[in-house]
Design an enzyme around this catalytic site. Structure first.
Site, mmCIF file in Angstrom:
data_model
loop_
_atom_site.group_PDB
_atom_site.id
_atom_site.type_symbol
_atom_site.label_atom_id
_atom_site.label_comp_id
_atom_site.label_asym_id
_atom_site.label_seq_id
_atom_site.Cartn_x
_atom_site.Cartn_y
_atom_site.Cartn_z
ATOM 1 N N ARG A 15 0.608 -1.169 -0.125
ATOM 2 C CA ARG A 15 -0.117 -0.214 0.004
ATOM 3 C C ARG A 15 0.752 1.360 0.145
ATOM 4 O O ARG A 15 0.942 1.674 -1.176
ATOM 5 C CB ARG A 15 -0.858 -0.169 1.291
ATOM 6 C CG ARG A 15 -2.020 0.951 0.883
ATOM 7 C CD ARG A 15 -1.926 2.213 1.332
ATOM 8 N NE ARG A 15 -1.256 2.571 2.883
ATOM 9 C CZ ARG A 15 -0.950 3.812 3.106
ATOM 10 N NH1 ARG A 15 -0.954 4.875 2.447
ATOM 11 N NH2 ARG A 15 -0.409 3.868 4.457
ATOM 12 N N ASP A 16 1.536 1.900 1.050
ATOM 13 C CA ASP A 16 2.333 2.868 1.108
ATOM 14 C C ASP A 16 3.539 2.688 0.325
ATOM 15 O O ASP A 16 3.938 3.655 -0.291
ATOM 16 C CB ASP A 16 2.504 3.007 2.693
ATOM 17 C CG ASP A 16 3.147 4.357 3.107
ATOM 18 O OD1 ASP A 16 3.337 5.302 2.036
ATOM 19 O OD2 ASP A 16 3.114 4.804 4.038
ATOM 20 N N HIS A 207 4.082 4.721 12.731
ATOM 21 C CA HIS A 207 4.258 4.665 11.267
ATOM 22 C C HIS A 207 5.469 5.675 10.978
ATOM 23 O O HIS A 207 4.970 6.912 10.940
ATOM 24 C CB HIS A 207 2.905 4.989 10.585
ATOM 25 C CG HIS A 207 3.042 4.933 9.046
ATOM 26 N ND1 HIS A 207 2.551 3.924 8.242
ATOM 27 C CD2 HIS A 207 3.460 5.545 8.060
ATOM 28 C CE1 HIS A 207 2.878 4.055 7.178
ATOM 29 N NE2 HIS A 207 3.350 5.082 6.960
ATOM 30 N N HIS A 209 8.475 7.390 8.576
ATOM 31 C CA HIS A 209 9.135 7.808 7.243
ATOM 32 C C HIS A 209 10.594 8.323 7.783
ATOM 33 O O HIS A 209 10.787 8.641 8.660
ATOM 34 C CB HIS A 209 8.387 9.039 6.634
ATOM 35 C CG HIS A 209 7.043 8.263 5.921
ATOM 36 N ND1 HIS A 209 6.729 8.073 4.728
ATOM 37 C CD2 HIS A 209 5.974 7.840 6.653
ATOM 38 C CE1 HIS A 209 5.940 7.318 4.410
ATOM 39 N NE2 HIS A 209 5.179 7.238 5.609
ATOM 40 N N CYS A 240 3.860 9.446 0.785
ATOM 41 C CA CYS A 240 2.546 10.030 0.611
ATOM 42 C C CYS A 240 2.495 10.871 -0.487
ATOM 43 O O CYS A 240 3.112 11.895 -0.464
ATOM 44 C CB CYS A 240 2.126 10.721 1.957
ATOM 45 S SG CYS A 240 0.399 11.131 1.820
ATOM 46 N N ASN A 249 9.448 5.038 3.598
ATOM 47 C CA ASN A 249 9.261 4.528 4.926
ATOM 48 C C ASN A 249 10.391 4.117 5.444
ATOM 49 O O ASN A 249 11.561 3.636 5.003
ATOM 50 C CB ASN A 249 8.066 3.442 5.046
ATOM 51 C CG ASN A 249 6.650 3.982 4.443
ATOM 52 O OD1 ASN A 249 5.854 4.281 5.070
ATOM 53 N ND2 ASN A 249 6.676 3.904 3.281
#
Length: 308
Positions: A15-16, A207, A209, A240, A249
């Site tokens: 996903r990310d 989460h 980065h 993002c 990430n």
């Protein structure tokens, strides 16, 4: 760290990791990588987002991924949901683990969700009702929980307010996101401490980065604070698309490295993780962003031992 400590790492590559790639990754390649991650010991994956494919075309196959990866078995397959329409799609696909995403800052909420934070929270109520009726496990991520690219630093009190609203929606776990990778250990300490003081029984995850190279330092600070849930993306891939300057990430490989070095178990086999990372590098055709992806082998001290 206590010798019995173990973290839960959710790999967010599908996903990310892929949402910011300039090309759409074929579903077959995503499935192959997902099975490789599972074989390496990952028990939690973020596999997609139920958003309009025109907005994020890389997520158009989320329904297929959830169905093909057999939700409800030994691996938790998380998908993102922003509204009632997304919840309906998640239920139709058979999703059993869903994450809401809400920005703590209004500036990022407008860029990411099209509305201020208050409105983004309000439109989650119908989705929460549907998911609760279906007994779906619901977690949430608070984006820009530390720094926003539009509004600057986010105060811990604001994060606590958003967390309170999410708990009222039935959320069981809350992840605090350093969306643009601008936080440092002091940000982590003050916000995690504030959220924990307000909700002492709430499981908290991070989460992270790595835009400014602070992700491992922030993970270390979180480990010292007792956080045992982390998102990470294999090879450090991701970012993002709605947050200017957001880079990759924290790498799943780098996070496993850190945890094993300080005696925290992950349940992940480093050798198998390297093999999947090599597949990912070949697929993307470029060097990856994690620190360990720049070296040819896993450090000797980090090869799996008992309980790793």
């Amino acid at each position: 760290m206590d010798a019995t400590d173990q973290v839960l790492i959710t790999d967010v590559l599908l996903r990310d990791g892929f949402q910011i790639e300039p090309v759409v990754i074929p579903t077959a390649d995503k499935l192959r990588l997902a099975y490789g991650l599972m074989d390496a010991g990952l028990t939690s994956l973020e596999v997609g987002s139920f958003v309009h494919p025109d907005k994020v075309p890389q997520m158009a196959d989320t329904d297929t991924l959830v169905r093909r990866l057999r939700p409800g078995e030994s691996v938790a397959l998380h998908t993102l949901v922003f509204n009632e329409r997304g919840a309906l799609r998640a239920l139709a696909a058979g999703a059993r683990h869903v994450r809401f995403v809400v920005s703590a800052s209004d500036g990022h909420s407008r860029a990411n969700a099209g509305v201020p934070t208050r409105d983004a929270l309000a439109r989650l109520w119908p989705a929460a009702g549907l998911l609760s009726e279906a007994a779906v496990h619901v977690e949430a991520t608070i984006a820009t929980a530390f720094v926003c690219p539009f509004d600057g630093e986010t105060g811990p009190d604001r994060v606590v307010e958003v967390a309170e609203e999410l708990i009222a929606l039935g959320v069981k776990v809350i992840h605090l996101a350093d969306t643009i990778g601008a936080a440092g250990p002091a940000h982590i300490r003050r916000t995690v401490t504030a959220v924990r003081a307000a909700f002492p029984e709430l499981p908290i995850g991070l989460h992270l980065h790595n835009t400014y190279g602070m992700a491992s330092a922030n993970a270390w600070e979180a480990l010292r604070l007792g956080v045992r849930r982390f998102d990470a993306s294999l090879g450090g891939v991701g970012g993002c698309p709605f947050a200017p300057g957001a880079a990759g990430n924290i790498g799943t490989d780098d996070l496993v490295n850190l945890c094993h070095q300080v005696g925290v178990a992950t349940g992940i086999d480093p050798g198998k993780l390297v093999a999947v990372r090599d597949e990912l590098r070949a697929l993307l055709g470029r060097r990856l962003d994690s620190a360990l992806s720049a070296v040819p082998a896993w450090p000797v001290a980090l090869r799996p031992g008992p309980g790793a």
